[in-house]
Design an enzyme around this catalytic site. Structure first.
Site, mmCIF file in Angstrom:
data_model
loop_
_atom_site.group_PDB
_atom_site.id
_atom_site.type_symbol
_atom_site.label_atom_id
_atom_site.label_comp_id
_atom_site.label_asym_id
_atom_site.label_seq_id
_atom_site.Cartn_x
_atom_site.Cartn_y
_atom_site.Cartn_z
ATOM 1 N N ASP A 223 -6.319 -1.313 -6.036
ATOM 2 C CA ASP A 223 -7.000 -0.039 -6.257
ATOM 3 C C ASP A 223 -7.316 0.603 -4.909
ATOM 4 O OD1 ASP A 223 -8.363 2.005 -7.678
ATOM 5 O OD2 ASP A 223 -10.260 1.048 -7.147
ATOM 6 N N ASP B 8 -8.407 -7.145 4.823
ATOM 7 C CA ASP B 8 -8.974 -6.320 5.907
ATOM 8 C C ASP B 8 -7.904 -6.011 6.951
ATOM 9 O OD1 ASP B 8 -8.954 -9.044 6.478
ATOM 10 O OD2 ASP B 8 -10.838 -9.026 7.610
ATOM 11 N N LYS C 14 -7.759 -12.497 0.272
ATOM 12 C CA LYS C 14 -8.873 -12.774 1.185
ATOM 13 C C LYS C 14 -9.091 -14.284 1.114
ATOM 14 C CE LYS C 14 -12.226 -11.546 3.942
ATOM 15 N NZ LYS C 14 -11.960 -11.088 5.323
ATOM 16 N N ASP D 228 -4.946 3.796 -2.731
ATOM 17 C CA ASP D 228 -5.531 5.085 -2.324
ATOM 18 C C ASP D 228 -5.345 5.307 -0.823
ATOM 19 O OD1 ASP D 228 -6.408 5.806 -4.827
ATOM 20 O OD2 ASP D 228 -8.451 6.275 -4.183
ATOM 21 N N TYR E 69 -12.138 -6.565 -12.397
ATOM 22 C CA TYR E 69 -12.329 -5.482 -13.360
ATOM 23 C C TYR E 69 -12.716 -6.026 -14.737
ATOM 24 C CZ TYR E 69 -10.586 -1.438 -10.688
ATOM 25 O OH TYR E 69 -10.432 -0.411 -9.796
HETATM 26 C C1 IPM Z 1 -7.010 4.041 -10.622
HETATM 27 C C2 IPM Z 1 -8.396 4.535 -10.906
HETATM 28 C C3 IPM Z 1 -9.014 3.677 -11.998
HETATM 29 C C4 IPM Z 1 -9.056 2.255 -11.500
HETATM 30 C C5 IPM Z 1 -10.407 4.136 -12.471
HETATM 31 C C6 IPM Z 1 -10.386 5.577 -12.928
HETATM 32 C C7 IPM Z 1 -10.962 3.231 -13.513
HETATM 33 O O1 IPM Z 1 -9.158 4.554 -9.741
HETATM 34 O O2 IPM Z 1 -6.174 4.041 -11.547
HETATM 35 O O3 IPM Z 1 -6.732 3.652 -9.491
HETATM 36 O O4 IPM Z 1 -9.983 1.868 -10.757
HETATM 37 O O5 IPM Z 1 -8.153 1.488 -11.836
HETATM 38 MN MN MN Z 2 -8.071 3.994 -7.926
#
Ligand code: IPM
Ligand code: MN
Length: 366
Positions: free
Chosen positions: A252, A228, A196, A256, A145
């Site tokens: 990240d 993976d 990885k 999710d 990032y």
């Molecule tokens: C998260 C979001 C952020 C990230 C974005 C909005 C920059 O997806 O907090 O997970 O990638 O960190």
């Molecule tokens: Mn995210």
């Protein structure tokens, strides 16, 4: 003990302002019931700030955050602002700089299956029969990032190349690994470190350093997994996991994935903290522009983010527990927003906020 707390409220874009409104109801109950006060100070951030002031992170907002005990963040971003330069975009011009400015290197995402909502999980019944309770610890201010160099080579206009740098130092890995091991002590004493290392140099250092840190925690079991494989194991058997320790990018993605297994991303809070546990607290689900202005978004992730704020930054653990219980009891009563409903019987964002506030008020009384 401190009896006045100041928190900066940054509603932002999309559904941010709507779900944030509901947390004010929770704060009202808390301020009435206890003998301390949580004062709120609201500031613009993200696209809305750009539209008003030409910058997604105005100085006034940053100053307001500096003066506060913690930051409650809604969400930022939307189609409208994607064509702006990176420094003006809501995500890369406001959220990431805030994380970096306050040194919020640890991101904590508790991902737990709520039994009242079991049928919403996309996983088969057999797989989730015992539930799951995962704590995702994500490194938040390093890795790809922020790594430099980052950019584009444009000398051949027909074949531009673009690059980012995945880079981690021993110290960065050590400090986040320490947090993961410490937090695992209060849980199942099991840390899964994700990398990885079969391909990436940064990952082989990650693996080395995490292994070294683990020596200071002999009672904790450490398991290394390639990312993976981890992505696969999470859907195959989420209950085998406890603490998951990840780099910025892998965290990240995997957070999710884990979040979706609970049935809705509208339920998941997140805490981003620095070494003093000052933090920014936000729903993991994002600005959801398609739901904006319809009074249908789920305010639970925002309300639970307030609970995490109370727990980590204000050290009001018992208040956090009350808020969490109020959410669980409200769900037990059968109240559902659209995202967690059968598509027919559901209540609005505002009604969900009212119900949770009401439930909270009842349980504090008793
Ligand atoms: C998260 C979001 C952020 C990230 C974005 C909005 C920059 O997806 O907090 O997970 O990638 O960190
Ligand atoms: Mn995210």
């Amino acid at each position: 003990m401190k009896n006045i707390f100041n928190i900066a409220i940054l509603p932002g874009d999309g559904i941010g302002p709507e779900v944030m409104s509901e947390t004010y109801k929770i704060l009202d109950v808390i301020n009435k019931k206890f003998d301390f006060k949580i004062k709120t100070h609201e500031f613009d951030i993200g696209g809305i700030a750009f539209d008003k002031f030409g910058t997604p992170l105005p100085k006034e907002t940053l100053d307001g955050c500096i003066k506060s005990d913690a930051i409650l963040f809604g969400s930022v971003g939307g189609e409208k602002w994607t064509c702006l330069s990176r420094d003006k975009q809501p995500e890369t011009g406001a959220l990431l700089p805030l994380r970096r400015f306050f040194n919020l290197f640890m991101n904590i995402r508790p991902i737990k299956l709520n039994f009242a909502l079991k049928q919403l999980s996309p996983l088969k019944k057999e797989i989730i029969k015992d539930g799951f309770d995962i704590l995702c610890i994500r490194e938040l201010i390093g890795g790809i990032y922020f790594g430099l160099p980052k950019g584009r080579n444009t000398f051949d206009k027909k074949n531009i190349s673009a690059f980012d740098t995945e880079i981690y130092s021993t110290k960065e890995i050590e400090r986040i690994a320490n947090i993961a091991f410490q937090l695992s002590l209060k849980r199942r004493k099991l840390v899964f470190s994700i990398d990885k290392a079969n391909v990436l140099e940064s990952s082989s250092l990650w693996r080395e350093v995490v292994t070294k840190v683990s020596k200071n925690f002999p009672e904790v079991k450490l398991i290394h997994l390639y990312v993976d494989n981890a992505a696969m194991q999470i859907i195959k058997n989420p209950n085998q996991f406890d603490v998951i320790l990840c780099s910025n990018l892998f965290g990240d993605i995997l957070s999710d994935e884990c979040a979706m297994l609970t049935g809705s991303v509208g339920m998941l809070p997140s805490a981003s903290l620095n070494k003093n546990f000052f933090g920014l607290f936000e729903p993991a689900g994002g600005s959801a522009p398609d739901l904006k202005g319809k009074n249908i978004a789920n305010p639970i992730a925002q309300i639970l983010s307030l609970a995490l704020l109370c727990e980590y930054s204000l050290k009001l653990n018992y208040v956090a527990q009350f808020i969490e219980l109020a959410v669980i009891n409200t769900l037990k009563k059968g109240y559902r927003t659209l995202d967690i409903s059968d598509g027919k019987n559901y209540i609005t964002t505002k009604q969900m906020g009212d119900n949770i506030a009401q439930t909270l008020s009842e349980i504090i009384k008793s």
